[in-house]
Scaffold this motif. Structure first.
Motif, PDB file in Angstrom:
ATOM      1  N   LYS A  51      12.791 -28.549 -79.660  1.00 35.92           N
ATOM      2  CA  LYS A  51      12.025 -29.117 -81.472  1.00 35.92           C
ATOM      3  C   LYS A  51      11.075 -30.613 -81.760  1.00 35.92           C
ATOM      4  CE  LYS A  51      12.777 -29.528 -85.896  1.00 35.92           C
ATOM      5  NZ  LYS A  51      14.001 -29.661 -87.574  1.00 35.92           N
ATOM      6  N   ALA A  52      12.055 -31.717 -81.031  1.00 35.74           N
ATOM      7  CA  ALA A  52      11.010 -33.114 -80.332  1.00 35.74           C
ATOM      8  C   ALA A  52       9.533 -32.377 -80.145  1.00 35.74           C
ATOM      9  CB  ALA A  52      12.072 -33.926 -80.092  1.00 35.74           C
ATOM     10  N   LYS A  53       9.695 -32.217 -78.755  1.00 35.28           N
ATOM     11  CA  LYS A  53       8.830 -31.758 -77.836  1.00 35.28           C
ATOM     12  C   LYS A  53       7.758 -31.219 -78.567  1.00 35.28           C
ATOM     13  CE  LYS A  53      10.619 -31.654 -73.644  1.00 35.28           C
ATOM     14  NZ  LYS A  53      10.843 -31.346 -71.541  1.00 35.28           N
ATOM     15  N   THR A  54       7.728 -29.999 -79.373  1.00 31.18           N
ATOM     16  CA  THR A  54       7.151 -28.366 -80.230  1.00 31.18           C
ATOM     17  C   THR A  54       6.480 -29.929 -81.182  1.00 31.18           C
ATOM     18  OG1 THR A  54       8.202 -27.037 -79.293  1.00 31.18           O
ATOM     19  CG2 THR A  54       6.921 -26.600 -81.183  1.00 31.18           C
ATOM     20  N   GLU A  55       7.007 -30.471 -81.795  1.00 27.82           N
ATOM     21  CA  GLU A  55       6.718 -31.783 -83.070  1.00 27.82           C
ATOM     22  C   GLU A  55       5.233 -32.049 -82.660  1.00 27.82           C
ATOM     23  OE1 GLU A  55      10.223 -32.837 -84.899  1.00 27.82           O
ATOM     24  OE2 GLU A  55      10.264 -31.062 -86.348  1.00 27.82           O
ATOM     25  N   LYS A  56       5.785 -32.925 -81.534  1.00 26.74           N
ATOM     26  CA  LYS A  56       4.368 -33.803 -80.278  1.00 26.74           C
ATOM     27  C   LYS A  56       3.578 -33.708 -80.102  1.00 26.74           C
ATOM     28  CE  LYS A  56       4.964 -37.277 -77.298  1.00 26.74           C
ATOM     29  NZ  LYS A  56       5.400 -37.712 -76.309  1.00 26.74           N
ATOM     30  N   LEU A  58       2.343 -30.466 -81.440  1.00 22.45           N
ATOM     31  CA  LEU A  58       1.502 -29.481 -82.803  1.00 22.45           C
ATOM     32  C   LEU A  58       1.367 -31.188 -83.186  1.00 22.45           C
ATOM     33  CD1 LEU A  58       4.018 -27.143 -83.415  1.00 22.45           C
ATOM     34  CD2 LEU A  58       1.492 -26.334 -82.693  1.00 22.45           C
ATOM     35  N   SER A  59       1.488 -32.558 -83.209  1.00 24.82           N
ATOM     36  CA  SER A  59       1.312 -32.901 -83.965  1.00 24.82           C
ATOM     37  C   SER A  59       0.001 -33.821 -83.565  1.00 24.82           C
ATOM     38  CB  SER A  59       2.442 -34.083 -84.572  1.00 24.82           C
ATOM     39  OG  SER A  59       2.662 -34.484 -83.332  1.00 24.82           O
ATOM     40  N   GLN A  64      -4.072 -30.241 -83.229  1.00 26.54           N
ATOM     41  CA  GLN A  64      -4.489 -30.321 -85.006  1.00 26.54           C
ATOM     42  C   GLN A  64      -5.860 -29.662 -85.117  1.00 26.54           C
ATOM     43  OE1 GLN A  64      -2.877 -30.390 -87.799  1.00 26.54           O
ATOM     44  NE2 GLN A  64      -1.232 -30.363 -86.480  1.00 26.54           N
TER      45      GLN A  64
END
Length: 76
Positions: A51-56, A58-59, A64
């Motif tokens: 989850k942390a890698k994915t959020e990093k 995607l942000s 974007q």
């Protein structure tokens, strides 16, 4: 992804890996994933399962911009 990449760079990279433009623009993620090598699929799954890698990812500004372009938003 390196700073400065844009959608055309990403498209070129996917095409270099044997994924044709119609699959990419068709929007079927399964087609794109199926065209990846087993090693690439493993790396992708590793990222998506963290989850942390994915959020990093995607942000990031590049992600974007890509998301905006894929969803038909402003190209600039």
């Amino acid at each position: 992804m390196q700073k400065g990449e844009n959608i055309n760079d990403i498209l070129a990279g996917l095409q270099k890996n044997g994924i044709d433009e119609t699959k990419i623009k068709g929007g079927n993620v399964d087609d794109i994933i199926a065209a990846l090598s087993p090693e690439q699929q493993s790396k992708l799954n590793s990222i998506l399962n963290d989850k942390a890698k994915t959020e990093k990812i995607l942000s990031s500004p590049v992600a974007q911009q890509l998301i905006k372009q894929l969803l038909g938003g402003n190209n600039g």
